[in-house]
Design a protein around this motif. Structure first.
Motif, PDB file in Angstrom:
ATOM      1  N   GLY A  23     -14.395   5.668   3.953  1.00  0.00           N
ATOM      2  CA  GLY A  23     -12.970   5.367   4.115  1.00  0.00           C
ATOM      3  C   GLY A  23     -12.285   4.946   2.830  1.00  0.00           C
ATOM      4  O   GLY A  23     -11.214   4.361   2.854  1.00  0.00           O
ATOM      5  N   PRO A  60      -8.609   9.058   0.263  1.00  0.00           N
ATOM      6  CA  PRO A  60      -7.666   9.718   1.169  1.00  0.00           C
ATOM      7  C   PRO A  60      -7.889  11.222   1.184  1.00  0.00           C
ATOM      8  O   PRO A  60      -8.468  11.779   0.245  1.00  0.00           O
ATOM      9  N   ILE A  94      -1.291   6.611  -3.415  1.00  0.00           N
ATOM     10  CA  ILE A  94      -2.131   5.499  -2.984  1.00  0.00           C
ATOM     11  C   ILE A  94      -1.466   4.194  -3.391  1.00  0.00           C
ATOM     12  O   ILE A  94      -0.987   4.061  -4.518  1.00  0.00           O
ATOM     13  N   GLY A 108      -2.432   1.056   1.564  1.00  0.00           N
ATOM     14  CA  GLY A 108      -2.722   2.313   2.251  1.00  0.00           C
ATOM     15  C   GLY A 108      -2.427   3.519   1.384  1.00  0.00           C
ATOM     16  O   GLY A 108      -2.384   3.431   0.165  1.00  0.00           O
ATOM     17  N   TRP A 109      -2.197   4.662   2.032  1.00  0.00           N
ATOM     18  CA  TRP A 109      -1.901   5.907   1.324  1.00  0.00           C
ATOM     19  C   TRP A 109      -1.046   6.800   2.206  1.00  0.00           C
ATOM     20  O   TRP A 109      -0.951   6.604   3.402  1.00  0.00           O
ATOM     21  N   TRP A 110      -0.398   7.787   1.591  1.00  0.00           N
ATOM     22  CA  TRP A 110       0.261   8.866   2.323  1.00  0.00           C
ATOM     23  C   TRP A 110      -0.022  10.160   1.575  1.00  0.00           C
ATOM     24  O   TRP A 110      -0.281  10.161   0.382  1.00  0.00           O
ATOM     25  N   SER A 111      -0.015  11.255   2.310  1.00  0.00           N
ATOM     26  CA  SER A 111      -0.214  12.569   1.711  1.00  0.00           C
ATOM     27  C   SER A 111       0.774  13.545   2.330  1.00  0.00           C
ATOM     28  O   SER A 111       1.129  13.419   3.498  1.00  0.00           O
ATOM     29  N   SER A 153       1.280  12.776   6.301  1.00  0.00           N
ATOM     30  CA  SER A 153       0.369  11.957   7.103  1.00  0.00           C
ATOM     31  C   SER A 153       0.084  10.706   6.282  1.00  0.00           C
ATOM     32  O   SER A 153       0.251  10.704   5.063  1.00  0.00           O
ATOM     33  N   ASP A 154      -0.323   9.643   6.959  1.00  0.00           N
ATOM     34  CA  ASP A 154      -0.591   8.418   6.221  1.00  0.00           C
ATOM     35  C   ASP A 154      -1.765   7.652   6.800  1.00  0.00           C
ATOM     36  O   ASP A 154      -2.309   8.023   7.838  1.00  0.00           O
ATOM     37  N   SER A 155      -2.152   6.601   6.109  1.00  0.00           N
ATOM     38  CA  SER A 155      -3.341   5.830   6.515  1.00  0.00           C
ATOM     39  C   SER A 155      -3.135   5.067   7.809  1.00  0.00           C
ATOM     40  O   SER A 155      -4.113   4.672   8.438  1.00  0.00           O
ATOM     41  N   THR A 156      -1.902   4.891   8.240  1.00  0.00           N
ATOM     42  CA  THR A 156      -1.672   4.172   9.501  1.00  0.00           C
ATOM     43  C   THR A 156      -1.896   5.069  10.721  1.00  0.00           C
ATOM     44  O   THR A 156      -1.989   4.576  11.821  1.00  0.00           O
ATOM     45  N   GLU A 202      -4.830   4.100  12.670  1.00  0.00           N
ATOM     46  CA  GLU A 202      -4.777   2.751  13.209  1.00  0.00           C
ATOM     47  C   GLU A 202      -3.968   2.656  14.486  1.00  0.00           C
ATOM     48  O   GLU A 202      -4.096   1.723  15.235  1.00  0.00           O
TER      49      GLU A 202
END
Length: 71
Positions: free
Chosen positions: A30, A33, A48, A52-55, A63-66, A69
């Motif tokens: 994990g 990303p 980054i 967190g991160w987003w792409s 899309s993102d790290s949330t 979650e």
């Protein structure tokens, strides 16, 4: 019947049923990303930050790290 191709988000390689897929160690933990779009295999823009991160794929959006979650 439409065949939907999927791609490894860490390597960009097309996923094939019955063929083992490798995931980099950092990604498995994990810590990395996704850098490639799962839908088309294109390289994404990745940002980054400490929380967190987003792409972003030019064709399939952000899309993102949330996302993992949310329940």
């Amino acid at each position: 019947m439409e065949v939907v191709e999927r791609y490894n988000p860490y390597t960009g390689l097309r996923l094939v049923d019955g063929v083992p897929d490798s995931v980099p160690a950092a990604a498995a933990l994990g810590l990395e990303p996704p850098r490639f779009c799962e839908h088309c295999g294109r390289r994404m823009i990745v940002q980054i930050s400490p929380d967190g991160w987003w792409s972003k794929c030019s064709r399939h959006g952000v899309s993102d790290s949330t996302a993992g979650e949310r329940r």
